[in-house]
Write an enzyme that holds these catalytic residues in place. Structure first.
Site, PDB file in Angstrom:
ATOM      1  N   CYS A 160      -2.709   1.061   1.948  1.00 14.11           N
ATOM      2  CA  CYS A 160      -3.830   0.737   2.632  1.00 14.11           C
ATOM      3  C   CYS A 160      -4.650   1.179   3.372  1.00 14.11           C
ATOM      4  O   CYS A 160      -5.308   0.296   4.160  1.00 14.11           O
ATOM      5  CB  CYS A 160      -2.463   1.795   4.274  1.00 14.11           C
ATOM      6  SG  CYS A 160      -1.336   2.354   4.258  1.00 14.11           S
ATOM      7  N   HIS A 293      -9.004   4.961  11.112  1.00 12.72           N
ATOM      8  CA  HIS A 293      -7.634   4.696  10.978  1.00 12.72           C
ATOM      9  C   HIS A 293      -7.004   5.391  11.219  1.00 12.72           C
ATOM     10  O   HIS A 293      -5.348   4.204  11.394  1.00 12.72           O
ATOM     11  CB  HIS A 293      -7.807   4.993   8.617  1.00 12.72           C
ATOM     12  CG  HIS A 293      -6.189   5.218   8.776  1.00 12.72           C
ATOM     13  ND1 HIS A 293      -5.973   3.726   8.342  1.00 12.72           N
ATOM     14  CD2 HIS A 293      -5.868   5.663   7.097  1.00 12.72           C
ATOM     15  CE1 HIS A 293      -5.074   3.673   7.218  1.00 12.72           C
ATOM     16  NE2 HIS A 293      -4.537   4.761   7.552  1.00 12.72           N
ATOM     17  N   HIS A 328       0.978  -0.613  12.576  1.00 10.66           N
ATOM     18  CA  HIS A 328      -0.035  -0.106  10.912  1.00 10.66           C
ATOM     19  C   HIS A 328       0.569  -1.092  10.153  1.00 10.66           C
ATOM     20  O   HIS A 328       1.344  -1.253   9.588  1.00 10.66           O
ATOM     21  CB  HIS A 328       0.478   0.904   9.954  1.00 10.66           C
ATOM     22  CG  HIS A 328      -0.738   1.540   8.975  1.00 10.66           C
ATOM     23  ND1 HIS A 328      -1.716   0.257   8.269  1.00 10.66           N
ATOM     24  CD2 HIS A 328      -0.466   2.501   8.997  1.00 10.66           C
ATOM     25  CE1 HIS A 328      -1.968   1.253   7.339  1.00 10.66           C
ATOM     26  NE2 HIS A 328      -1.029   2.702   6.905  1.00 10.66           N
TER      27      HIS A 328
END
Length: 399
Positions: A160, A293, A328
């Site tokens: 990620c 994040h 996400h």
């Protein structure tokens, strides 16, 4: 060595819009992109919400000017990368040393899944030519060729944090006088592989995610693509319009705590943010906004929050997770959120953390709950933390 690296162009496609203008409008209007699964044939339809780009592969292919039989990941990449390059409008582009640094984590998995459904039912079925771009690097090559970039290309895949690392790397290539222009960022599409994998980890929320909320239940998977056009100081002086901002700080740190979890004390997160600040020459009090994040999982938000408490306390800047809008997007998240960070500086905005209700018990701060306009934003920190403890922070600064 180039003293500064500037952002000359931006491009993005996500669940909240098919281009920069649409994404910005959704951010301002607090419009999230989550909903029922419509693109994939999966048993989790109507059970697990996702944040899909609202275009079919055929529609994406028209925007990308590419065949519809290639992977969705490639199509998303081409749409955003082309928008970014068109936005930059660099004079004499073909005479410059150019590069494409692109990130992803799933490659052409979507096409491979379609192939194996047919092949396993009958091993004489399924067309191998439909999965020629299965591996992550093939889409980088295809998009680079389409953009006319042949001097340098590479693929980053660090979970990620992938596209944040692509931007980090592209910046270093310019600073060290290897290239003049780099299109950097990342892309990822939704696949059954990732949906099933994250569901096995038991970190998917069955409702719309609530990052940094005490009662958060997990993340919503999303898809999309985001790219920046990075240019040297020399190229920046030739542009018809002023660059958006510059990338003043960047750092990667790896705590290597666990394959799929952050260290509870946020070690990697802390050192990534601290290193980016050191690189930029800024203090914690100089940061005007943190794009978290903020995935919405118990572990991630707790670790990131703990690191922010350790580094920034007791003076915390406004912060929020735009994953509450886009879900996400895995390898694309750093690129998409870099675009959002650049837009925050240009448009003087701080985005709200949608659906936030209750402050986490262990933290003395909470994210922004409403859109803030007319903000004097000079420095934005964007965090991207990946599996395996691979953590990257970028700092964008007004010119």
């Amino acid at each position: 060595m180039s003293s500064s690296v500037y952002i000359a162009g931006v491009g993005v496609i996500s669940a909240i819009g098919n281009n920069v203008a649409e994404n910005l409008a959704s951010l301002k209007n607090e419009h999230a992109g989550m909903g029922d699964i419509t693109m994939m044939d999966t048993i989790y339809r109507k059970h697990l919400p996702v944040a899909e780009v609202k275009l079919s592969n055929d529609e994406l292919a028209v925007l990308a000017d590419l065949p519809a039989n290639i992977s969705r990941t490639t199509l998303l990449s081409m749409v955003a990368a082309k928008e970014a390059l068109d936005d930059a409008n660099i004079p004499n582009f073909k005479t410059l040393r150019t590069g494409f640094v692109s990130a992803n984590s799933v490659g052409g998995m979507d096409k491979s899944e379609d192939f194996f459904v047919k092949f396993l039912a009958d091993n004489s079925k399924g067309k191998l030519r439909d999965i020629f771009d299965h591996e992550c690097g093939s889409m980088t090559e295809l998009v680079a060729d389409k953009l006319g970039i042949s001097d340098f290309m590479t693929t980053v895949s660090t979970a990620c944090s992938s596209s944040a690392n692509a931007i980090f790397y592209g910046t270093r290539l310019i600073k060290n006088d290897v290239l003049d222009v780099v299109i950097a960022g990342g892309t990822d599409s939704l696949t059954k592989f990732t949906l099933n994998g994250f569901n096995t980890l038991m970190i998917l929320d069955k409702a719309f995610c609530k990052p940094f909320d005490e009662n958060r239940e997990g993340l919503n998977l999303g898809e999309g693509s985001g790219y920046l056009v990075l240019v040297s100081e020399k190229v920046a002086k030739t542009l018809a319009k002023q660059p958006y901002c510059k990338l003043s700080g960047y750092n990667n740190s790896n705590d290597a705590y666990h394959q799929t979890a952050s260290s509870p004390d946020g070690t990697g997160s802390y050192f990534a943010m601290q290193g980016a600040l050191k690189k930029s020459g800024l203090q914690t009090t100089d940061i005007d906004y943190i794009n978290l994040h903020g995935t919405g999982t118990h572990n991630n938000d707790s670790a990131e929050g703990t690191a922010i408490k350790r580094l920034f306390g007791p003076n915390y800047p406004p912060m929020s997770s735009t994953k509450s809008y886009t879900g996400h997007t895995l390898g694309a998240s750093g690129g998409i959120e870099a675009v959002f960070s650049v837009l925050a500086i240009k448009n003087k905005l701080i985005y709200p953390n949608l659906r936030f209700e209750t402050r986490m018990e262990e933290l003395p701060f909470e994210p922004v709950k409403e859109l803030l306009t007319d903000q004097n934003i000079k420095h934005v920190m964007s965090n991207s933390f990946g599996f395996g403890g691979n953590c990257t922070s970028l700092i964008f600064s007004a010119i």
